[in-house]
Design an enzyme around this catalytic site. Structure first.
Site, PDB file in Angstrom:
ATOM      1  N   ARG A 216       0.846  -1.203   0.000  1.00  0.00           N
ATOM      2  CA  ARG A 216       0.000   0.000   0.000  1.00  0.00           C
ATOM      3  C   ARG A 216       0.881   1.253   0.000  1.00  0.00           C
ATOM      4  O   ARG A 216       0.581   2.227  -0.690  1.00  0.00           O
ATOM      5  CB  ARG A 216      -0.946  -0.016   1.206  1.00  0.00           C
ATOM      6  CG  ARG A 216      -2.101  -0.995   1.051  1.00  0.00           C
ATOM      7  CD  ARG A 216      -3.131  -0.845   2.160  1.00  0.00           C
ATOM      8  NE  ARG A 216      -2.697  -1.429   3.408  1.00  0.00           N
ATOM      9  CZ  ARG A 216      -3.029  -2.646   3.859  1.00  0.00           C
ATOM     10  NH1 ARG A 216      -3.810  -3.420   3.123  1.00  0.00           N
ATOM     11  NH2 ARG A 216      -2.602  -3.083   5.012  1.00  0.00           N
ATOM     12  N   PHE A 232     -10.839  -5.733  -6.293  1.00  0.00           N
ATOM     13  CA  PHE A 232     -10.929  -6.502  -5.039  1.00  0.00           C
ATOM     14  C   PHE A 232     -10.496  -5.594  -3.875  1.00  0.00           C
ATOM     15  O   PHE A 232      -9.598  -5.914  -3.119  1.00  0.00           O
ATOM     16  CB  PHE A 232     -10.054  -7.763  -5.086  1.00  0.00           C
ATOM     17  CG  PHE A 232     -10.241  -8.600  -6.327  1.00  0.00           C
ATOM     18  CD1 PHE A 232     -11.305  -9.498  -6.404  1.00  0.00           C
ATOM     19  CD2 PHE A 232      -9.377  -8.491  -7.414  1.00  0.00           C
ATOM     20  CE1 PHE A 232     -11.481 -10.288  -7.539  1.00  0.00           C
ATOM     21  CE2 PHE A 232      -9.549  -9.269  -8.551  1.00  0.00           C
ATOM     22  CZ  PHE A 232     -10.595 -10.170  -8.619  1.00  0.00           C
ATOM     23  N   ASP A 254     -15.489  -4.162  -5.636  1.00  0.00           N
ATOM     24  CA  ASP A 254     -15.551  -5.346  -4.778  1.00  0.00           C
ATOM     25  C   ASP A 254     -16.988  -5.857  -4.814  1.00  0.00           C
ATOM     26  O   ASP A 254     -17.923  -5.085  -4.981  1.00  0.00           O
ATOM     27  CB  ASP A 254     -15.146  -5.019  -3.332  1.00  0.00           C
ATOM     28  CG  ASP A 254     -14.701  -6.262  -2.566  1.00  0.00           C
ATOM     29  OD1 ASP A 254     -13.485  -6.450  -2.389  1.00  0.00           O
ATOM     30  OD2 ASP A 254     -15.569  -7.058  -2.154  1.00  0.00           O
ATOM     31  N   SER A 255     -17.137  -7.172  -4.625  1.00  0.00           N
ATOM     32  CA  SER A 255     -18.484  -7.746  -4.662  1.00  0.00           C
ATOM     33  C   SER A 255     -19.111  -7.826  -3.271  1.00  0.00           C
ATOM     34  O   SER A 255     -20.203  -8.355  -3.123  1.00  0.00           O
ATOM     35  CB  SER A 255     -18.449  -9.135  -5.300  1.00  0.00           C
ATOM     36  OG  SER A 255     -17.543  -9.954  -4.597  1.00  0.00           O
ATOM     37  N   ASP A 304      -5.625  -7.411  -6.493  1.00  0.00           N
ATOM     38  CA  ASP A 304      -5.305  -8.156  -5.265  1.00  0.00           C
ATOM     39  C   ASP A 304      -6.470  -9.082  -4.928  1.00  0.00           C
ATOM     40  O   ASP A 304      -7.227  -8.830  -3.994  1.00  0.00           O
ATOM     41  CB  ASP A 304      -5.027  -7.182  -4.113  1.00  0.00           C
ATOM     42  CG  ASP A 304      -4.648  -7.917  -2.835  1.00  0.00           C
ATOM     43  OD1 ASP A 304      -4.098  -9.033  -2.925  1.00  0.00           O
ATOM     44  OD2 ASP A 304      -4.908  -7.379  -1.740  1.00  0.00           O
ATOM     45  N   CYS A 344      -2.229 -14.501  -3.380  1.00  0.00           N
ATOM     46  CA  CYS A 344      -2.006 -14.944  -2.004  1.00  0.00           C
ATOM     47  C   CYS A 344      -2.243 -16.448  -1.890  1.00  0.00           C
ATOM     48  O   CYS A 344      -2.453 -16.971  -0.798  1.00  0.00           O
ATOM     49  CB  CYS A 344      -2.867 -14.159  -1.026  1.00  0.00           C
ATOM     50  SG  CYS A 344      -4.622 -14.340  -1.322  1.00  0.00           S
TER      51      CYS A 344
HETATM   52  N1  SAH Z   1      -6.882  -5.671  -1.487  1.00  0.00           N
HETATM   53  C1  SAH Z   1      -7.572  -5.816  -0.228  1.00  0.00           C
HETATM   54  C2  SAH Z   1      -7.796  -7.268   0.130  1.00  0.00           C
HETATM   55  C3  SAH Z   1      -8.535  -8.083  -0.907  1.00  0.00           C
HETATM   56  S1  SAH Z   1      -9.372  -9.467  -0.261  1.00  0.00           S
HETATM   57  C4  SAH Z   1      -6.824  -5.063   0.865  1.00  0.00           C
HETATM   58  O1  SAH Z   1      -5.653  -4.680   0.677  1.00  0.00           O
HETATM   59  O2  SAH Z   1      -7.403  -4.842   1.926  1.00  0.00           O
HETATM   60  C5  SAH Z   1     -10.318  -9.993  -1.603  1.00  0.00           C
HETATM   61  C6  SAH Z   1     -11.601  -9.213  -1.843  1.00  0.00           C
HETATM   62  O3  SAH Z   1     -12.132  -9.673  -3.083  1.00  0.00           O
HETATM   63  C7  SAH Z   1     -12.716  -9.401  -0.843  1.00  0.00           C
HETATM   64  O4  SAH Z   1     -13.080  -8.151  -0.338  1.00  0.00           O
HETATM   65  C8  SAH Z   1     -13.888 -10.024  -1.626  1.00  0.00           C
HETATM   66  O5  SAH Z   1     -15.147  -9.483  -1.252  1.00  0.00           O
HETATM   67  C9  SAH Z   1     -13.550  -9.628  -3.032  1.00  0.00           C
HETATM   68  N2  SAH Z   1     -14.011 -10.497  -4.123  1.00  0.00           N
HETATM   69  C10 SAH Z   1     -13.905 -11.835  -4.227  1.00  0.00           C
HETATM   70  N3  SAH Z   1     -14.317 -12.264  -5.431  1.00  0.00           N
HETATM   71  C11 SAH Z   1     -14.694 -11.160  -6.119  1.00  0.00           C
HETATM   72  C12 SAH Z   1     -15.198 -10.923  -7.441  1.00  0.00           C
HETATM   73  N4  SAH Z   1     -15.382 -11.929  -8.309  1.00  0.00           N
HETATM   74  N5  SAH Z   1     -15.460  -9.660  -7.805  1.00  0.00           N
HETATM   75  C13 SAH Z   1     -15.279  -8.642  -6.942  1.00  0.00           C
HETATM   76  N6  SAH Z   1     -14.779  -8.792  -5.706  1.00  0.00           N
HETATM   77  C14 SAH Z   1     -14.508 -10.027  -5.288  1.00  0.00           C
END
Ligand code: SAH
Length: 400
Positions: A216, A232, A254-255, A304, A344
Protein backbone atom coordinates in the site's frame (compact mmCIF):
# COMPACT_ATOMS: atom_id res chain seq x y z
CA UNK A 1 6.30 -39.29 27.71
CA UNK A 2 4.58 -39.48 24.34
CA UNK A 3 7.21 -40.54 21.80
CA UNK A 4 6.92 -40.49 18.01
CA UNK A 5 9.40 -42.74 16.23
CA UNK A 6 9.85 -42.03 12.55
CA UNK A 7 10.42 -44.52 9.75
CA UNK A 8 14.00 -44.90 8.55
CA UNK A 9 15.02 -41.95 6.34
CA UNK A 10 12.02 -39.84 7.40
CA UNK A 11 14.20 -37.81 9.79
CA UNK A 12 15.73 -35.88 6.88
CA UNK A 13 13.18 -33.07 6.71
CA UNK A 14 13.42 -32.56 10.47
CA UNK A 15 17.20 -32.42 10.27
CA UNK A 16 16.64 -29.61 7.74
CA UNK A 17 14.47 -28.00 10.44
CA UNK A 18 11.18 -28.31 8.57
CA UNK A 19 8.58 -28.25 11.36
CA UNK A 20 5.84 -30.62 10.12
CA UNK A 21 5.48 -34.39 10.54
CA UNK A 22 3.09 -36.26 8.25
CA UNK A 23 1.37 -39.60 9.05
CA UNK A 24 3.35 -41.44 6.35
CA UNK A 25 6.60 -40.67 8.22
CA UNK A 26 5.48 -42.11 11.54
CA UNK A 27 6.52 -45.69 12.38
CA UNK A 28 5.30 -45.84 15.96
CA UNK A 29 3.70 -43.79 18.71
CA UNK A 30 4.41 -44.84 22.28
CA UNK A 31 2.83 -43.46 25.40
CA UNK A 32 -0.12 -43.74 27.70
CA UNK A 33 -3.42 -44.20 25.83
CA UNK A 34 -4.78 -40.89 27.16
CA UNK A 35 -1.71 -39.06 25.78
CA UNK A 36 -2.07 -40.72 22.38
CA UNK A 37 -5.60 -39.36 22.09
CA UNK A 38 -4.85 -35.92 23.48
CA UNK A 39 -4.67 -33.23 20.82
CA UNK A 40 -1.82 -30.85 21.54
CA UNK A 41 0.11 -33.16 23.85
CA UNK A 42 3.85 -32.56 23.68
CA UNK A 43 5.68 -35.45 22.06
CA UNK A 44 9.31 -36.34 21.75
CA UNK A 45 10.20 -37.06 18.13
CA UNK A 46 13.02 -39.47 17.39
CA UNK A 47 14.56 -41.11 14.35
CA UNK A 48 14.31 -44.85 13.64
CA UNK A 49 17.67 -45.24 15.35
CA UNK A 50 16.51 -43.40 18.47
CA UNK A 51 18.25 -40.04 17.79
CA UNK A 52 16.49 -36.97 19.29
CA UNK A 53 14.96 -34.83 16.56
CA UNK A 54 12.46 -32.46 18.15
CA UNK A 55 9.69 -31.77 20.62
CA UNK A 56 6.40 -31.37 18.83
CA UNK A 57 2.70 -30.85 19.36
CA UNK A 58 0.76 -34.04 18.66
CA UNK A 59 -2.43 -33.75 16.61
CA UNK A 60 -3.94 -37.22 16.25
CA UNK A 61 -6.67 -36.22 13.77
CA UNK A 62 -4.70 -33.91 11.50
CA UNK A 63 -2.86 -34.64 8.27
CA UNK A 64 -0.08 -32.65 9.88
CA UNK A 65 0.31 -35.19 12.66
CA UNK A 66 2.79 -33.16 14.70
CA UNK A 67 4.23 -29.64 14.56
CA UNK A 68 7.62 -28.88 16.01
CA UNK A 69 7.93 -26.60 19.03
CA UNK A 70 11.70 -26.96 19.28
CA UNK A 71 14.65 -28.71 17.65
CA UNK A 72 16.75 -28.08 20.73
CA UNK A 73 17.02 -31.09 23.03
CA UNK A 74 17.59 -28.82 26.03
CA UNK A 75 14.53 -26.64 25.43
CA UNK A 76 11.41 -27.66 27.35
CA UNK A 77 7.93 -26.83 26.07
CA UNK A 78 6.56 -24.81 28.98
CA UNK A 79 5.26 -21.39 30.06
CA UNK A 80 8.77 -19.95 29.89
CA UNK A 81 9.15 -20.94 26.22
CA UNK A 82 5.86 -19.24 25.41
CA UNK A 83 6.83 -16.05 27.22
CA UNK A 84 10.26 -16.01 25.58
CA UNK A 85 8.84 -16.40 22.09
CA UNK A 86 6.18 -13.72 22.58
CA UNK A 87 8.94 -11.36 23.77
CA UNK A 88 11.07 -12.16 20.72
CA UNK A 89 8.15 -11.68 18.33
CA UNK A 90 7.36 -8.32 19.90
CA UNK A 91 10.98 -7.13 19.81
CA UNK A 92 11.23 -8.08 16.13
CA UNK A 93 8.09 -6.09 15.24
CA UNK A 94 9.27 -3.11 17.27
CA UNK A 95 12.47 -3.15 15.23
CA UNK A 96 10.91 -3.66 11.79
CA UNK A 97 7.41 -2.17 11.63
CA UNK A 98 7.15 1.59 11.19
CA UNK A 99 4.23 3.96 11.00
CA UNK A 100 1.46 1.51 11.71
CA UNK A 101 -0.53 0.22 14.63
CA UNK A 102 -1.93 -2.71 12.65
CA UNK A 103 0.74 -5.34 13.13
CA UNK A 104 1.00 -9.09 12.78
CA UNK A 105 2.57 -9.94 16.11
CA UNK A 106 2.75 -13.71 15.69
CA UNK A 107 3.03 -15.39 12.30
CA UNK A 108 2.82 -19.09 13.08
CA UNK A 109 5.80 -21.30 12.42
CA UNK A 110 8.06 -18.34 11.62
CA UNK A 111 7.65 -17.10 15.20
CA UNK A 112 7.93 -20.51 16.84
CA UNK A 113 4.17 -20.85 17.36
CA UNK A 114 3.02 -23.43 14.79
CA UNK A 115 -0.52 -22.62 13.68
CA UNK A 116 -0.96 -19.38 15.65
CA UNK A 117 -1.76 -15.99 14.20
CA UNK A 118 -1.95 -12.90 16.38
CA UNK A 119 -2.72 -9.48 14.94
CA UNK A 120 -2.52 -6.36 17.07
CA UNK A 121 -4.74 -3.41 16.23
CA UNK A 122 -4.61 0.01 17.84
CA UNK A 123 -1.86 -0.37 20.44
CA UNK A 124 -2.49 -0.72 24.17
CA UNK A 125 -6.02 0.66 23.95
CA UNK A 126 -6.77 -1.67 21.09
CA UNK A 127 -7.17 -5.41 20.57
CA UNK A 128 -5.05 -8.48 20.12
CA UNK A 129 -6.84 -10.79 17.70
CA UNK A 130 -5.86 -14.47 17.80
CA UNK A 131 -6.45 -17.37 15.50
CA UNK A 132 -5.51 -20.78 16.90
CA UNK A 133 -5.22 -23.03 13.86
CA UNK A 134 -3.65 -26.15 15.34
CA UNK A 135 -4.08 -28.52 18.27
CA UNK A 136 -0.72 -27.50 19.77
CA UNK A 137 -1.41 -23.81 20.23
CA UNK A 138 -5.03 -24.60 21.15
CA UNK A 139 -3.76 -26.65 24.10
CA UNK A 140 -1.58 -23.73 25.27
CA UNK A 141 -4.25 -21.06 24.70
CA UNK A 142 -4.44 -19.80 28.28
CA UNK A 143 -0.69 -19.29 28.82
CA UNK A 144 -0.38 -17.79 25.33
CA UNK A 145 -3.11 -15.22 26.09
CA UNK A 146 -1.52 -14.45 29.47
CA UNK A 147 1.89 -13.91 27.86
CA UNK A 148 0.43 -11.70 25.12
CA UNK A 149 -1.29 -9.45 27.67
CA UNK A 150 1.77 -9.29 29.95
CA UNK A 151 4.23 -8.49 27.18
CA UNK A 152 2.14 -6.03 25.13
CA UNK A 153 0.29 -4.25 27.94
CA UNK A 154 -2.89 -4.61 25.89
CA UNK A 155 -5.65 -6.17 28.04
CA UNK A 156 -8.14 -6.88 25.25
CA UNK A 157 -7.90 -10.20 23.43
CA UNK A 158 -10.43 -11.47 20.91
CA UNK A 159 -10.46 -14.91 19.31
CA UNK A 160 -11.17 -15.39 15.60
CA UNK A 161 -10.64 -19.14 15.39
CA UNK A 162 -13.19 -19.43 12.60
CA UNK A 163 -10.80 -20.41 9.81
CA UNK A 164 -11.85 -23.65 8.08
CA UNK A 165 -8.34 -25.13 8.65
CA UNK A 166 -9.44 -25.70 12.27
CA UNK A 167 -11.75 -28.46 11.11
CA UNK A 168 -8.81 -30.35 9.61
CA UNK A 169 -7.33 -30.39 13.12
CA UNK A 170 -10.59 -31.68 14.55
CA UNK A 171 -11.20 -28.35 16.29
CA UNK A 172 -14.54 -26.52 16.34
CA UNK A 173 -14.88 -23.01 14.92
CA UNK A 174 -15.04 -20.48 17.75
CA UNK A 175 -15.00 -16.71 18.14
CA UNK A 176 -15.34 -14.48 21.16
CA UNK A 177 -13.68 -12.48 23.90
CA UNK A 178 -10.68 -14.18 25.53
CA UNK A 179 -9.83 -11.27 27.83
CA UNK A 180 -10.83 -7.66 28.48
CA UNK A 181 -13.44 -5.79 26.51
CA UNK A 182 -15.42 -6.79 23.45
CA UNK A 183 -14.41 -4.86 20.33
CA UNK A 184 -16.89 -2.61 18.56
CA UNK A 185 -17.39 -2.84 14.81
CA UNK A 186 -14.89 -0.09 13.97
CA UNK A 187 -11.54 -0.37 15.74
CA UNK A 188 -9.41 2.53 14.49
CA UNK A 189 -5.89 1.96 13.17
CA UNK A 190 -3.47 4.17 11.33
CA UNK A 191 -1.02 3.05 8.66
CA UNK A 192 1.43 5.35 6.92
CA UNK A 193 -0.72 8.36 7.76
CA UNK A 194 -3.96 6.78 6.53
CA UNK A 195 -6.74 6.00 8.97
CA UNK A 196 -8.70 2.78 8.63
CA UNK A 197 -11.27 1.02 10.79
CA UNK A 198 -11.26 -2.70 11.34
CA UNK A 199 -14.29 -4.86 12.04
CA UNK A 200 -12.54 -7.39 14.26
CA UNK A 201 -15.57 -9.56 14.89
CA UNK A 202 -16.83 -10.08 11.34
CA UNK A 203 -14.14 -8.85 8.94
CA UNK A 204 -12.13 -11.20 6.73
CA UNK A 205 -9.52 -13.28 8.56
CA UNK A 206 -8.79 -11.11 11.60
CA UNK A 207 -10.35 -8.03 9.97
CA UNK A 208 -7.65 -6.34 7.90
CA UNK A 209 -5.06 -7.36 5.29
CA UNK A 210 -2.04 -6.31 7.32
CA UNK A 211 0.24 -8.23 4.94
CA UNK A 212 -0.18 -5.57 2.21
CA UNK A 213 1.17 -2.64 4.30
CA UNK A 214 4.41 -2.15 2.33
CA UNK A 215 2.58 -2.61 -0.95
CA UNK A 216 0.00 0.00 0.00
CA UNK A 217 2.90 2.36 0.78
CA UNK A 218 4.35 1.64 -2.65
CA UNK A 219 1.04 2.45 -4.33
CA UNK A 220 0.87 5.67 -2.28
CA UNK A 221 4.33 6.61 -3.54
CA UNK A 222 3.35 6.10 -7.20
CA UNK A 223 -0.20 7.44 -7.18
CA UNK A 224 0.25 11.21 -7.63
CA UNK A 225 -1.86 12.57 -10.47
CA UNK A 226 -2.77 9.10 -11.72
CA UNK A 227 -6.13 7.55 -12.56
CA UNK A 228 -6.27 4.42 -10.45
CA UNK A 229 -8.28 1.20 -10.69
CA UNK A 230 -8.30 -0.96 -7.54
CA UNK A 231 -9.80 -4.42 -8.05
CA UNK A 232 -10.93 -6.50 -5.04
CA UNK A 233 -10.68 -3.39 -2.86
CA UNK A 234 -12.21 -4.91 0.33
CA UNK A 235 -12.31 -2.08 2.94
CA UNK A 236 -10.35 0.30 0.73
CA UNK A 237 -6.74 -0.50 1.68
CA UNK A 238 -5.05 0.33 -1.62
CA UNK A 239 -7.72 2.88 -2.61
CA UNK A 240 -7.12 5.10 0.41
CA UNK A 241 -3.35 4.75 0.02
CA UNK A 242 -3.72 5.97 -3.57
CA UNK A 243 -5.93 8.88 -2.49
CA UNK A 244 -3.41 9.82 0.20
CA UNK A 245 -0.69 9.69 -2.44
CA UNK A 246 -2.56 12.25 -4.55
CA UNK A 247 -4.33 10.07 -7.12
CA UNK A 248 -6.48 12.07 -9.52
CA UNK A 249 -9.29 9.51 -9.33
CA UNK A 250 -9.75 6.03 -7.91
CA UNK A 251 -12.28 3.46 -9.10
CA UNK A 252 -12.60 0.61 -6.59
CA UNK A 253 -14.43 -2.65 -7.20
CA UNK A 254 -15.55 -5.35 -4.78
CA UNK A 255 -18.48 -7.75 -4.66
CA UNK A 256 -18.99 -7.31 -0.91
CA UNK A 257 -21.40 -4.52 -0.01
CA UNK A 258 -20.33 -4.71 3.65
CA UNK A 259 -16.67 -4.25 2.76
CA UNK A 260 -17.54 -1.27 0.54
CA UNK A 261 -19.58 0.33 3.34
CA UNK A 262 -16.52 0.17 5.60
CA UNK A 263 -14.35 1.49 2.76
CA UNK A 264 -16.62 4.52 2.39
CA UNK A 265 -16.56 5.07 6.14
CA UNK A 266 -12.76 4.85 6.08
CA UNK A 267 -12.60 7.43 3.31
CA UNK A 268 -14.78 9.84 5.25
CA UNK A 269 -12.56 9.37 8.31
CA UNK A 270 -9.60 10.66 6.30
CA UNK A 271 -11.51 13.60 4.90
CA UNK A 272 -10.62 12.75 1.30
CA UNK A 273 -12.62 14.47 -1.41
CA UNK A 274 -15.44 12.06 -2.28
CA UNK A 275 -15.45 13.25 -5.88
CA UNK A 276 -12.08 11.55 -6.41
CA UNK A 277 -13.41 8.10 -5.48
CA UNK A 278 -15.97 5.78 -6.98
CA UNK A 279 -16.90 2.52 -5.21
CA UNK A 280 -18.54 -0.13 -7.34
CA UNK A 281 -20.33 -3.16 -5.87
CA UNK A 282 -19.71 -5.60 -8.71
CA UNK A 283 -17.92 -8.67 -9.99
CA UNK A 284 -14.36 -7.81 -11.05
CA UNK A 285 -14.24 -10.27 -13.98
CA UNK A 286 -17.41 -8.84 -15.54
CA UNK A 287 -16.58 -5.23 -14.75
CA UNK A 288 -13.10 -5.39 -16.29
CA UNK A 289 -14.65 -6.72 -19.51
CA UNK A 290 -17.28 -3.99 -19.47
CA UNK A 291 -14.61 -1.32 -18.92
CA UNK A 292 -12.64 -2.71 -21.85
CA UNK A 293 -15.73 -2.63 -24.09
CA UNK A 294 -16.25 1.01 -23.09
CA UNK A 295 -12.66 1.83 -24.02
CA UNK A 296 -11.71 2.87 -20.46
CA UNK A 297 -8.06 3.08 -19.44
CA UNK A 298 -6.05 3.75 -16.29
CA UNK A 299 -2.56 4.85 -15.22
CA UNK A 300 -2.27 2.52 -12.23
CA UNK A 301 -4.08 -0.77 -11.62
CA UNK A 302 -4.07 -2.93 -8.48
CA UNK A 303 -5.16 -6.58 -8.72
CA UNK A 304 -5.30 -8.16 -5.27
CA UNK A 305 -7.79 -11.01 -5.56
CA UNK A 306 -8.82 -13.54 -2.94
CA UNK A 307 -6.98 -16.85 -2.79
CA UNK A 308 -7.99 -18.51 -6.09
CA UNK A 309 -6.09 -21.76 -5.32
CA UNK A 310 -7.13 -23.04 -1.91
CA UNK A 311 -5.05 -26.19 -2.41
CA UNK A 312 -2.75 -27.79 -5.00
CA UNK A 313 -5.68 -29.43 -6.87
CA UNK A 314 -7.01 -25.99 -7.72
CA UNK A 315 -3.83 -24.61 -9.27
CA UNK A 316 -4.85 -25.04 -12.90
CA UNK A 317 -8.23 -23.38 -12.55
CA UNK A 318 -6.70 -20.65 -10.40
CA UNK A 319 -3.96 -20.04 -12.98
CA UNK A 320 -6.64 -19.39 -15.61
CA UNK A 321 -8.39 -16.90 -13.32
CA UNK A 322 -5.14 -15.06 -12.53
CA UNK A 323 -4.28 -14.96 -16.22
CA UNK A 324 -7.73 -13.64 -17.09
CA UNK A 325 -7.64 -10.66 -14.73
CA UNK A 326 -4.02 -9.84 -15.56
CA UNK A 327 -4.74 -9.95 -19.29
CA UNK A 328 -7.66 -7.55 -18.75
CA UNK A 329 -5.43 -5.44 -16.50
CA UNK A 330 -2.77 -5.07 -19.20
CA UNK A 331 -5.44 -4.17 -21.75
CA UNK A 332 -6.89 -1.48 -19.50
CA UNK A 333 -3.49 0.01 -18.66
CA UNK A 334 -2.22 3.04 -20.57
CA UNK A 335 1.29 3.03 -22.03
CA UNK A 336 3.71 3.81 -19.21
CA UNK A 337 1.11 2.71 -16.66
CA UNK A 338 1.81 0.62 -13.58
CA UNK A 339 0.30 -2.74 -12.67
CA UNK A 340 0.50 -3.97 -9.08
CA UNK A 341 -0.55 -7.61 -9.26
CA UNK A 342 -0.73 -10.18 -6.44
CA UNK A 343 -1.48 -13.77 -5.57
CA UNK A 344 -2.01 -14.94 -2.00
CA UNK A 345 -2.38 -18.61 -3.03
CA UNK A 346 0.28 -20.61 -1.23
CA UNK A 347 -0.10 -23.34 -3.86
CA UNK A 348 1.10 -20.93 -6.58
CA UNK A 349 4.77 -20.11 -6.17
CA UNK A 350 6.47 -16.88 -7.23
CA UNK A 351 7.93 -18.48 -10.38
CA UNK A 352 4.60 -19.85 -11.53
CA UNK A 353 2.87 -16.55 -10.76
CA UNK A 354 5.43 -14.67 -12.86
CA UNK A 355 4.87 -17.16 -15.72
CA UNK A 356 1.11 -16.62 -15.53
CA UNK A 357 1.54 -12.84 -15.64
CA UNK A 358 4.01 -13.19 -18.52
CA UNK A 359 1.42 -15.28 -20.40
CA UNK A 360 -1.18 -12.58 -19.80
CA UNK A 361 1.19 -9.88 -21.12
CA UNK A 362 1.99 -11.88 -24.22
CA UNK A 363 -1.69 -12.61 -24.95
CA UNK A 364 -2.39 -8.90 -24.54
CA UNK A 365 0.54 -8.22 -26.91
CA UNK A 366 2.14 -5.99 -24.34
CA UNK A 367 5.77 -5.51 -23.37
CA UNK A 368 6.03 -5.21 -19.62
CA UNK A 369 8.99 -4.48 -17.38
CA UNK A 370 9.20 -6.01 -13.95
CA UNK A 371 10.12 -3.07 -11.74
CA UNK A 372 9.90 -5.00 -8.49
CA UNK A 373 9.07 -8.36 -6.97
CA UNK A 374 6.74 -7.90 -4.03
CA UNK A 375 5.87 -9.81 -0.88
CA UNK A 376 4.24 -9.45 2.53
CA UNK A 377 5.73 -7.05 5.08
CA UNK A 378 8.45 -7.84 7.60
CA UNK A 379 5.89 -8.75 10.25
CA UNK A 380 5.11 -11.85 8.15
CA UNK A 381 8.65 -13.21 8.36
CA UNK A 382 9.87 -15.82 5.91
CA UNK A 383 12.20 -18.47 7.21
CA UNK A 384 14.71 -20.62 5.34
CA UNK A 385 13.26 -23.89 6.58
CA UNK A 386 9.55 -23.24 6.05
CA UNK A 387 8.76 -22.19 2.45
CA UNK A 388 5.03 -22.80 3.14
CA UNK A 389 5.04 -19.53 5.08
CA UNK A 390 5.62 -17.54 1.90
CA UNK A 391 2.12 -17.18 0.47
CA UNK A 392 1.83 -13.59 -0.76
CA UNK A 393 3.73 -12.70 -3.89
CA UNK A 394 3.35 -9.84 -6.29
CA UNK A 395 4.88 -7.96 -9.17
CA UNK A 396 5.08 -4.28 -9.98
CA UNK A 397 5.09 -3.99 -13.74
CA UNK A 398 5.32 -1.09 -16.14
CA UNK A 399 3.64 -1.32 -19.52
CA UNK A 400 5.90 -0.18 -22.36
N1 SAH B 1 -6.88 -5.67 -1.49
C1 SAH B 1 -7.57 -5.82 -0.23
C2 SAH B 1 -7.80 -7.27 0.13
C3 SAH B 1 -8.53 -8.08 -0.91
S1 SAH B 1 -9.37 -9.47 -0.26
C4 SAH B 1 -6.82 -5.06 0.87
O1 SAH B 1 -5.65 -4.68 0.68
O2 SAH B 1 -7.40 -4.84 1.93
C5 SAH B 1 -10.32 -9.99 -1.60
C6 SAH B 1 -11.60 -9.21 -1.84
O3 SAH B 1 -12.13 -9.67 -3.08
C7 SAH B 1 -12.72 -9.40 -0.84
O4 SAH B 1 -13.08 -8.15 -0.34
C8 SAH B 1 -13.89 -10.02 -1.63
O5 SAH B 1 -15.15 -9.48 -1.25
C9 SAH B 1 -13.55 -9.63 -3.03
N2 SAH B 1 -14.01 -10.50 -4.12
C10 SAH B 1 -13.90 -11.84 -4.23
N3 SAH B 1 -14.32 -12.26 -5.43
C11 SAH B 1 -14.69 -11.16 -6.12
C12 SAH B 1 -15.20 -10.92 -7.44
N4 SAH B 1 -15.38 -11.93 -8.31
N5 SAH B 1 -15.46 -9.66 -7.80
C13 SAH B 1 -15.28 -8.64 -6.94
N6 SAH B 1 -14.78 -8.79 -5.71
C14 SAH B 1 -14.51 -10.03 -5.29
Amino acid sequence: MLTITLKPGKEKSLLRRHPWIFPASVARVDGKPEEKHKPGATALVQSASGQFLARAAWSPKSQIRARVWSFNENEAVDHALIKRRVKQALAYRAATVRDSDAVRLIFGEADGFPGLVVDWYGGRQGWLVCQFQSAGVEAWKVPIVQALIAETGCPNVYERSDAPVREREGLPLVTGVLAGAEPGDATPVSENGVRYTVDIKTGHKTGFYIDQRDNRALVMAHAAGREVLNCFCYTGGFSLAALKGGAAAVLSIDSSGEALAIARRNMALNGFDEARAEWRDADVFKTLRALREQGSSFDLIVLDPPKFAASPEHVERAARAYKDINLLGFQLLRAGGLLFTYSCSGAIGADLFQKIVAGAASDARVDARILRRLSAGADHPMTTSFPEGEYLKGLLLCKA
